[in-house]
Design a protein around this motif. Structure first.
Motif, mmCIF file in Angstrom:
data_model
loop_
_atom_site.group_PDB
_atom_site.id
_atom_site.type_symbol
_atom_site.label_atom_id
_atom_site.label_comp_id
_atom_site.label_asym_id
_atom_site.label_seq_id
_atom_site.Cartn_x
_atom_site.Cartn_y
_atom_site.Cartn_z
ATOM 1 N N ARG A 39 0.824 -1.208 0.000
ATOM 2 C CA ARG A 39 0.000 0.000 0.000
ATOM 3 C C ARG A 39 0.858 1.258 0.000
ATOM 4 O O ARG A 39 0.483 2.294 -0.519
ATOM 5 C CB ARG A 39 -0.911 -0.012 1.231
ATOM 6 N N TYR A 40 2.051 1.170 0.622
ATOM 7 C CA TYR A 40 2.923 2.332 0.747
ATOM 8 C C TYR A 40 4.055 2.208 -0.259
ATOM 9 O O TYR A 40 4.806 1.234 -0.262
ATOM 10 C CB TYR A 40 3.485 2.423 2.156
ATOM 11 N N GLY A 41 4.204 3.212 -1.105
ATOM 12 C CA GLY A 41 5.249 3.176 -2.110
ATOM 13 C C GLY A 41 5.832 4.536 -2.387
ATOM 14 O O GLY A 41 5.529 5.530 -1.720
ATOM 15 N N ARG A 42 6.741 4.551 -3.394
ATOM 16 C CA ARG A 42 7.393 5.760 -3.891
ATOM 17 C C ARG A 42 8.411 6.331 -2.922
ATOM 18 O O ARG A 42 8.765 7.504 -3.011
ATOM 19 C CB ARG A 42 6.356 6.809 -4.277
ATOM 20 N N TYR A 43 8.871 5.501 -1.971
ATOM 21 C CA TYR A 43 9.966 5.885 -1.078
ATOM 22 C C TYR A 43 10.924 4.708 -0.971
ATOM 23 O O TYR A 43 10.501 3.566 -0.752
ATOM 24 C CB TYR A 43 9.454 6.267 0.304
ATOM 25 N N ALA A 44 12.233 5.001 -1.092
ATOM 26 C CA ALA A 44 13.246 3.964 -1.074
ATOM 27 C C ALA A 44 13.818 3.736 0.316
ATOM 28 O O ALA A 44 14.881 3.137 0.455
ATOM 29 C CB ALA A 44 14.373 4.331 -2.038
ATOM 30 N N GLY A 45 13.126 4.207 1.338
ATOM 31 C CA GLY A 45 13.548 3.997 2.716
ATOM 32 C C GLY A 45 12.403 3.454 3.543
ATOM 33 O O GLY A 45 11.567 2.689 3.069
ATOM 34 N N GLY A 46 12.351 3.869 4.801
ATOM 35 C CA GLY A 46 11.296 3.411 5.685
ATOM 36 C C GLY A 46 10.004 4.175 5.498
ATOM 37 O O GLY A 46 9.930 5.173 4.765
ATOM 38 N N ILE A 47 8.974 3.702 6.169
ATOM 39 C CA ILE A 47 7.640 4.311 6.089
ATOM 40 C C ILE A 47 7.142 4.566 7.505
ATOM 41 O O ILE A 47 7.234 3.700 8.384
ATOM 42 C CB ILE A 47 6.647 3.389 5.352
ATOM 43 N N ILE A 48 6.605 5.780 7.729
ATOM 44 C CA ILE A 48 5.923 6.126 8.976
ATOM 45 C C ILE A 48 4.492 6.479 8.593
ATOM 46 O O ILE A 48 4.247 7.496 7.950
ATOM 47 C CB ILE A 48 6.606 7.306 9.689
ATOM 48 N N ALA A 49 3.553 5.620 8.957
ATOM 49 C CA ALA A 49 2.167 5.735 8.500
ATOM 50 C C ALA A 49 1.230 5.857 9.682
ATOM 51 O O ALA A 49 1.227 5.005 10.570
ATOM 52 C CB ALA A 49 1.771 4.531 7.646
ATOM 53 N N ALA A 50 0.434 6.906 9.686
ATOM 54 C CA ALA A 50 -0.529 7.140 10.764
ATOM 55 C C ALA A 50 -1.940 6.874 10.272
ATOM 56 O O ALA A 50 -2.254 7.074 9.096
ATOM 57 C CB ALA A 50 -0.427 8.574 11.271
ATOM 58 N N GLU A 51 -2.765 6.396 11.184
ATOM 59 C CA GLU A 51 -4.188 6.222 10.920
ATOM 60 C C GLU A 51 -4.955 7.078 11.919
ATOM 61 O O GLU A 51 -4.663 7.070 13.119
ATOM 62 C CB GLU A 51 -4.600 4.757 11.065
ATOM 63 N N THR A 52 -5.935 7.843 11.414
ATOM 64 C CA THR A 52 -6.700 8.712 12.291
ATOM 65 C C THR A 52 -7.665 7.892 13.143
ATOM 66 O O THR A 52 -8.092 6.801 12.763
ATOM 67 C CB THR A 52 -7.478 9.765 11.497
ATOM 68 N N ALA A 53 -8.007 8.441 14.300
ATOM 69 C CA ALA A 53 -8.874 7.746 15.240
ATOM 70 C C ALA A 53 -10.333 7.871 14.816
ATOM 71 O O ALA A 53 -10.755 8.924 14.314
ATOM 72 C CB ALA A 53 -8.697 8.322 16.640
ATOM 73 N N PRO A 54 -11.139 6.827 14.998
ATOM 74 C CA PRO A 54 -12.580 6.944 14.755
ATOM 75 C C PRO A 54 -13.187 7.999 15.670
ATOM 76 O O PRO A 54 -12.734 8.210 16.796
ATOM 77 C CB PRO A 54 -13.112 5.539 15.091
ATOM 78 N N THR A 55 -14.190 8.668 15.180
ATOM 79 C CA THR A 55 -14.822 9.710 15.978
ATOM 80 C C THR A 55 -15.660 9.105 17.096
ATOM 81 O O THR A 55 -16.234 8.022 16.944
ATOM 82 C CB THR A 55 -15.716 10.594 15.097
ATOM 83 N N GLY A 56 -15.730 9.799 18.221
ATOM 84 C CA GLY A 56 -16.520 9.333 19.350
ATOM 85 C C GLY A 56 -17.969 9.760 19.238
ATOM 86 O O GLY A 56 -18.340 10.578 18.395
ATOM 87 N N ASP A 57 -18.794 9.199 20.093
ATOM 88 C CA ASP A 57 -20.230 9.492 20.074
ATOM 89 C C ASP A 57 -20.654 10.421 21.198
ATOM 90 O O ASP A 57 -21.833 10.506 21.519
ATOM 91 C CB ASP A 57 -21.030 8.188 20.166
ATOM 92 N N ALA A 58 -19.704 11.114 21.811
ATOM 93 C CA ALA A 58 -20.037 12.004 22.915
ATOM 94 C C ALA A 58 -19.309 13.334 22.741
ATOM 95 O O ALA A 58 -18.258 13.413 22.095
ATOM 96 C CB ALA A 58 -19.659 11.365 24.256
#
Length: 774
Positions: free
Chosen positions: A272-291
């Motif tokens: 899924r992660y490409g176009r970089y010839a080194g490491g990858i640092i990938a963040a995923e956003t948190a699901p929104t809360g119901d309160a």
């Protein structure tokens, strides 16, 4: 024993002793009878305390939140009714989406009720749910409800209102979820908030992991397993971004409350992660809360806040956050740095149906930074440069869920990047689109497909009398349009319950200034469970990247495809072991090979706008071993120990030497301890071996021989929180980076006559402030 005699004197003595014993026994029993009667009469004269038995959990299963990973702890205040059901669910202390998951599950829990003199009564208790991320397992394993882990708790009850909540949770349950793909390490938002030296930022917490070598220890720019900072890719929800940190002092450009987890792949990453010839640092956003939720903080570095609220009966959610620096009143007054920054984030989503969600995610940041002295940050002789950088993203997305494990996303991203340096500005106006599909194959296997396209319009504007060399600037950063498109596919296969294969491939087509290049990147990761506690992990992959020598400066990318694509071959093998008390350990060996490499920092320790330096191409390799021992920081005593033993080499223009920023040894130890009553302290120590010595030759510098001095740094963190009403809190935090005020030597150069050293500091970064939320 009494001796026997013929005259019978021993018999008389025995009889006298027997008489005394009989008298003593008679007196003892008489006293006991009298005492028993007195005690009975006294007991009848005053009421006896009631016999109290606290509730006992019977069924307290919790589901790990879908889409979330990492570790978290949620403490609930519950009222257990006379029939053992859960009545009121009060305050839930913990991050989203874990708090919502625990709160929803608590409504279905069943207890053996509290007893008062043998009769059921209502009782209030505190209950802890610990969410522990695990490595990818088959659904049969991850879907099983965990068994609750009880802890005895003295509790008192009141038939009318129940007891006050206890200071420590009476019971706990551990819930296991998932972590990054094989070869990756996950840093959760909750752990980053507790990690000393991270300023609560999951991205900055990357520096505590093995395989990470900082360019300068206080600046969040890294070599990952020998790959230069310009070859490390940053992603947020699959969106490529130029920076994750603000300039120099390094707070995050995204509020930690927006981040669920950060997956770090120092080597071969999923397709899924490409176009970089080194490491990858990938963040995923948190699901929104119901309160409704809000929190803010005031520190010596900045003002920050975040707020979220649901709308339309929970079908819509909005979260907004922002940060404004105060460094010109603090850092700039007492150091040689002149820095400032601000950022913003907005996320809104709407549930069109139960399976369809429309959302928008907008974020951006601005930085300006300069050095008041006459020496460059990297020890060069060039004068310091003060510049301003900024970037902005607006991501529109549509998500559809077919069933559990099967879903797709279509998204469009608009972006604007700009960097203003001495003599001119460089900007990039971009548009991108991406498609992501995940389809479950049978019970445990997954297929992932994706495609994307990026269009960038780079523009260079020079001042009438530019300070920059005109030839170098136009050669390196010409105005141009760039087009990149690609696709990927990977499989997650479970031939058996103990084996995971993740083969994948991606292909990208690059076009700029009439030049077209193609990169094909096969990837393979595998995990073999030798036992339930021991796993063997392998990764192998090839990656390609356009030329780029600067460490992700917004809008700044070497123009065109002159010289072709950079290429890397990355492989690793390791073993992971689970120990009691949630302790995990890993030992990994790695090898990285780089071809057609752009790395002026590694070749010569220079980051100047010089066409000759920036155009250097060469090869390189890095190899070593990494050790990590970890106990979740959400536990009462948690910590991370990491150690990297490595060697990084570079070859260019027939010169072979160490990389300019090679550190043979890099070790880090971070500990966090919960003192109770919402009071937590922590410390992190970092030690690095010195940088290699630069010897000037006719063909350029060679890095070898004696090294500079070792660097030792200590970071400290203290946090105390108090309740504010029924749902709120306020607290005090203090964090100090480089509390030992150690100067870091970042270059050592030797000539025939003498050796000289250049360094940074001693620079101490305190961060003291007050935070509050509800």
């Amino acid at each position: 024993m009494l001796p026997l005699t013929r005259n019978g004197s021993s018999r008389c003595a025995f009889e006298r002793a027997g008489t005394r014993v009989a008298f003593a026994l008679a007196a003892f029993f008489a006293t006991g009878v009298i005492s028993s009667r007195s005690a009975a009469e006294s007991a009848q004269s005053r009421p006896s305390p009631p016999s109290v038995v606290p509730p006992k959990p019977l069924d307290t299963s919790v589901t790990y939140p879908e889409g979330a990973t990492g570790d978290a702890s949620v403490v609930l205040e519950l009222t257990v009714n006379e029939d053992g059901t859960v009545g009121a669910i009060g305050r839930a202390e913990g991050p989203e989406p874990f708090a919502t998951s625990a709160r929803i599950a608590a409504a279905t829990w069943k207890f053996a009720p509290a007893l008062r003199d043998g009769k059921p009564v209502r009782a209030r208790i505190r209950f802890e749910a610990r969410f522990i991320g695990e490595h990818l397992l088959s659904p049969q394993e991850t879907s099983q409800p965990p068994a609750p882990a009880e802890r005895p708790a003295p509790a008192t009850t009141n038939a009318a209102q129940g007891p006050p909540p206890e200071k420590e949770p009476a019971y706990s349950v551990t819930v296991h979820g998932q972590r990054a793909a094989p070869g990756g390490v996950t840093v959760s938002r909750v752990e980053a908030q507790l990690l000393p030296g991270s300023f609560g930022d999951p991205f900055r917490a990357v520096g505590a992991l093995p395989g990470v070598t900082p360019v300068v220890s206080l600046v969040p720019l890294f070599f990952l397993r020998g790959a230069p900072p310009g070859n490390v890719g940053y992603f947020i929800d699959g969106i490529r971004v130029p920076a994750l940190f603000h300039a120099l002092v390094g707070p995050p450009v995204i509020a930690p409350a927006f981040i669920d987890r950060v997956d770090v792949y120092p080597g071969s990453a999923p397709a899924r992660y490409g176009r970089y010839a080194g490491g990858i640092i990938a963040a995923e956003t948190a699901p929104t809360g119901d309160a409704l939720h809000a929190e803010g903080a005031i520190t010596v570095l900045d003002l920050s806040g975040v707020a979220s609220t649901p709308f339309d009966d929970g079908r819509a959610h909005v979260t907004a956050a922002g940060r404004l620096s105060t460094t010109q009143l603090t850092v700039s007054k007492f150091t040689n740095l002149d820095v400032g920054y601000w950022d913003y984030q907005l996320h809104a989503d709407y549930d069109v149906t139960q399976h369809d969600v429309l959302s928008v995610f907008a974020f951006g940041a601005l930085d300006f930074a300069g050095d008041k002295t006459n020496s460059g940050l990297l020890g060069s002789d060039s004068p310091p440069e003060t510049g301003t950088t900024q970037f902005h993203r607006v991501d529109l997305r549509y998500d559809h869920s077919f069933s559990s494990g099967s879903k797709f996303r279509v998204a469009t991203t608009l972006g604007y990047d700009r960097s203003a340096l001495q003599g001119g500005t460089i900007s990039d106006l971009s548009a991108a689109a991406r498609f992501e599909l995940q389809e479950r194959l049978g019970v445990s296997d997954l297929l992932r497909l994706g495609a994307d396209v990026d269009v960038d319009g780079y523009r260079l504007e020079l001042d009438p009398d530019p300070t920059l060399n005109f030839r170098d600037a136009t050669f390196l950063f010409p105005s141009r349009n760039q087009f990149i498109t690609g696709a990927y596919a990977d499989l997650e296969l479970h031939p058996t319950k103990a084996i995971l294969f993740r083969p994948g491939v991606r292909a990208d087509v690059f076009n700029s200034q009439g030049i077209t290049e193609v990169g094909v990147d096969p990837r393979l990761a595998a995990s073999f469970a030798v036992s339930r506690k021991v796993r063997i992990v392998h990764t192998l992959g090839i990656s390609h990247q356009t030329p780029n020598y600067l460490p992700n400066v917004p809008g700044v990318e070497i123009g065109g495809l002159r010289g072709g694509l950079q290429e890397s071959v990355q492989q690793s093998a390791g073993v992971e072991v689970d120990f009691p008390e949630d302790v995990t350990a890993s030992l990994t060996g790695f090898q990285q090979d780089f071809f057609n490499l752009s790395d002026p920092l590694g070749f010569s320790r220079q980051a100047t706008f010089n066409a000759d330096v920036a155009s250097l191409r060469g090869t390189g390799y890095a190899y070593g071993a990494e050790v990590m021992v970890k106990r979740p920081l959400t536990r009462k005593l948690g910590g991370i120990l990491s150690y990297t033993l490595s060697r990084s080499m570079r070859t260019h223009e027939n010169i072979t030497s160490l990389s300019a920023f090679d550190h043979t040894h890099v070790a880090s130890v971070a500990l966090s301890y919960d003192l109770g009553n919402r009071f937590r302290i922590g410390a992190r120590g970092l030690i690095e071996s010195g940088v290699p010595t630069s010897h000037i030759t006719a063909n350029g510098p060679i890095f070898e021989g004696d090294r500079g001095p070792w660097y030792l740094r200590l970071d400290l963190r203290v946090e105390k929180r108090w309740r504010l009403g029924q749902k709120g809190y306020w607290g005090f935090l203090m964090e100090v980076l480089n509390a030992t005020a150690t100067r870091e030597v970042i270059s050592r150069t030797c000539s025939i006559i003498r050796c000289t050293e250049a360094g940074v500091g001693p620079l101490v970064l305190p961060n003291v402030g007050v935070e509050a939320g509800y």
